[in-house]
Motif scaffolding. Structure first.
Motif, PDB file in Angstrom:
ATOM      1  N   GLY A   3     -12.895   3.264  32.209  1.00  0.00           N
ATOM      2  CA  GLY A   3     -12.464   3.661  33.538  1.00  0.00           C
ATOM      3  C   GLY A   3     -10.969   3.586  33.751  1.00  0.00           C
ATOM      4  O   GLY A   3     -10.461   4.027  34.787  1.00  0.00           O
ATOM      5  N   GLU A   4     -10.245   3.058  32.769  1.00  0.00           N
ATOM      6  CA  GLU A   4      -8.794   2.932  32.883  1.00  0.00           C
ATOM      7  C   GLU A   4      -8.113   4.271  32.575  1.00  0.00           C
ATOM      8  O   GLU A   4      -8.539   5.016  31.708  1.00  0.00           O
ATOM      9  N   LYS A   5      -7.023   4.552  33.303  1.00  0.00           N
ATOM     10  CA  LYS A   5      -6.211   5.727  33.031  1.00  0.00           C
ATOM     11  C   LYS A   5      -5.136   5.359  32.010  1.00  0.00           C
ATOM     12  O   LYS A   5      -4.507   4.308  32.117  1.00  0.00           O
ATOM     13  N   VAL A   6      -4.932   6.221  31.015  1.00  0.00           N
ATOM     14  CA  VAL A   6      -3.923   5.976  29.989  1.00  0.00           C
ATOM     15  C   VAL A   6      -3.029   7.207  29.843  1.00  0.00           C
ATOM     16  O   VAL A   6      -3.444   8.332  30.133  1.00  0.00           O
ATOM     17  N   SER A   7      -1.797   6.978  29.417  1.00  0.00           N
ATOM     18  CA  SER A   7      -0.861   8.074  29.149  1.00  0.00           C
ATOM     19  C   SER A   7      -0.822   8.319  27.652  1.00  0.00           C
ATOM     20  O   SER A   7      -0.575   7.390  26.873  1.00  0.00           O
ATOM     21  N   ALA A  54     -10.639  18.930  32.854  1.00  0.00           N
ATOM     22  CA  ALA A  54     -10.926  18.205  34.089  1.00  0.00           C
ATOM     23  C   ALA A  54     -10.654  16.712  33.893  1.00  0.00           C
ATOM     24  O   ALA A  54     -11.021  16.131  32.867  1.00  0.00           O
ATOM     25  N   GLY A  55      -9.985  16.110  34.865  1.00  0.00           N
ATOM     26  CA  GLY A  55      -9.699  14.682  34.787  1.00  0.00           C
ATOM     27  C   GLY A  55      -8.367  14.350  34.158  1.00  0.00           C
ATOM     28  O   GLY A  55      -7.959  13.182  34.147  1.00  0.00           O
ATOM     29  N   SER A  56      -7.662  15.350  33.621  1.00  0.00           N
ATOM     30  CA  SER A  56      -6.363  15.127  32.987  1.00  0.00           C
ATOM     31  C   SER A  56      -5.248  15.573  33.934  1.00  0.00           C
ATOM     32  O   SER A  56      -5.359  16.600  34.604  1.00  0.00           O
ATOM     33  N   ALA A  85      -5.090  10.494  31.397  1.00  0.00           N
ATOM     34  CA  ALA A  85      -6.520  10.793  31.378  1.00  0.00           C
ATOM     35  C   ALA A  85      -7.312   9.498  31.317  1.00  0.00           C
ATOM     36  O   ALA A  85      -6.783   8.431  30.966  1.00  0.00           O
ATOM     37  N   ASP A  86      -8.583   9.582  31.671  1.00  0.00           N
ATOM     38  CA  ASP A  86      -9.482   8.440  31.518  1.00  0.00           C
ATOM     39  C   ASP A  86      -9.534   8.060  30.045  1.00  0.00           C
ATOM     40  O   ASP A  86      -9.632   8.939  29.176  1.00  0.00           O
ATOM     41  N   GLY A  91      -9.282  12.325  16.502  1.00  0.00           N
ATOM     42  CA  GLY A  91      -7.948  12.902  16.606  1.00  0.00           C
ATOM     43  C   GLY A  91      -6.861  11.862  16.772  1.00  0.00           C
ATOM     44  O   GLY A  91      -7.049  10.671  16.500  1.00  0.00           O
ATOM     45  N   ALA A  92      -5.701  12.317  17.265  1.00  0.00           N
ATOM     46  CA  ALA A  92      -4.521  11.451  17.352  1.00  0.00           C
ATOM     47  C   ALA A  92      -4.704  10.294  18.319  1.00  0.00           C
ATOM     48  O   ALA A  92      -4.030   9.266  18.199  1.00  0.00           O
ATOM     49  N   ASN A  93      -5.614  10.449  19.293  1.00  0.00           N
ATOM     50  CA  ASN A  93      -5.827   9.402  20.299  1.00  0.00           C
ATOM     51  C   ASN A  93      -7.257   8.879  20.250  1.00  0.00           C
ATOM     52  O   ASN A  93      -7.921   8.737  21.275  1.00  0.00           O
ATOM     53  N   ALA A  94      -7.716   8.582  19.053  1.00  0.00           N
ATOM     54  CA  ALA A  94      -9.089   8.125  18.881  1.00  0.00           C
ATOM     55  C   ALA A  94      -9.312   6.781  19.581  1.00  0.00           C
ATOM     56  O   ALA A  94      -8.466   5.890  19.537  1.00  0.00           O
ATOM     57  N   ILE A  95     -10.457   6.644  20.235  1.00  0.00           N
ATOM     58  CA  ILE A  95     -10.873   5.381  20.834  1.00  0.00           C
ATOM     59  C   ILE A  95     -11.914   4.743  19.924  1.00  0.00           C
ATOM     60  O   ILE A  95     -12.940   5.349  19.618  1.00  0.00           O
TER      61      ILE A  95
END
Length: 208
Positions: A97-101, A160-162, A129-130, A56-60
């Motif tokens: 483990g990092e939080k990102v916006s 959960a987590g967001s 979110a993580d 999706g738009a925020n692919a890792i």
């Protein structure tokens, strides 16, 4: 969830080099952030396209760059407006483990009442979110929503987590009364009058 990609280091630059890369079904890309020097690379075309489609738009992307491991969060994907192939990918470095916006798309499901008109005011919601658990979308079920119903950002059920970053009072969607045929005709007549359009009056052609 990350997508594994095997990349090559990019050593040639300029428009000519970029065209050669794309002709070989590969994609120029850059990875930057966390105070590091930008890393220029070449991604495999088909595998990257599938990874971005799936993530999706925020692919890792979990990148193996000639033995070097990198995690990249997709920030911008440039698409050729005519051929629709990917021209370039910008990514920002992230760590496990990092939080990102991120901006997450809103996905509306269900059917509102028959005489209602659904208007979506926000197409995306900003959340924290993580990096490894970014939601692909925020689902909103509007089944049975009646005229007058409003939904604000604070009303959304986040995975959960967001954590919500968008202003909680921001209007996400609402249901108004659907216009009738008479309403539509009246609006068209008014618009035509404002535009100076005059309809020809029907002539009486009946014989005496």
């Amino acid at each position: 969830m990350s997508e594994k990609i095997t990349a090559e280091k990019r050593t040639e630059f300029g428009k000519g080099a970029a065209r050669r890369i794309r002709r070989a079904d590969k994609i120029p890309a850059v990875l930057y952030g966390h105070g590091t020097e930008p890393v220029h690379m070449i991604l495999p075309g088909h595998a990257t396209m599938l990874a971005l489609k799936h993530g999706g738009a925020n692919a890792i992307l979990d990148i193996d760059l000639e033995g070097e491991a990198h995690l990249g969060l997709t920030k911008q994907v440039q698409i050729d407006p005519i051929k629709r192939h990917i021209e370039h990918v910008d990514m920002v470095v992230v760590k496990r483990g990092e939080k990102v916006s991120v901006e997450v798309p809103v996905h509306v499901t269900g059917e509102i009442v028959r005489d209602g008109l659904l208007t979506t005011e926000l197409q995306t919601i900003e959340v924290e979110a993580d990096a490894m658990s970014i939601p692909e979308w925020i689902e909103i079920d509007v089944e049975g929503f009646e005229v007058g119903k409003q939904l604000h950002a604070s009303d959304l059920a986040l995975p959960a987590g967001s954590t919500l970053l968008t202003d909680g009072d921001a209007l996400v969607l609402h249901v108004s009364q659907a216009p009738t045929a008479d309403d539509v005709d009246a609006e068209m007549t008014e618009a035509e009058a404002e535009a100076g359009i005059e309809k020809d009056e029907a002539e009486d052609t009946e014989e005496a």
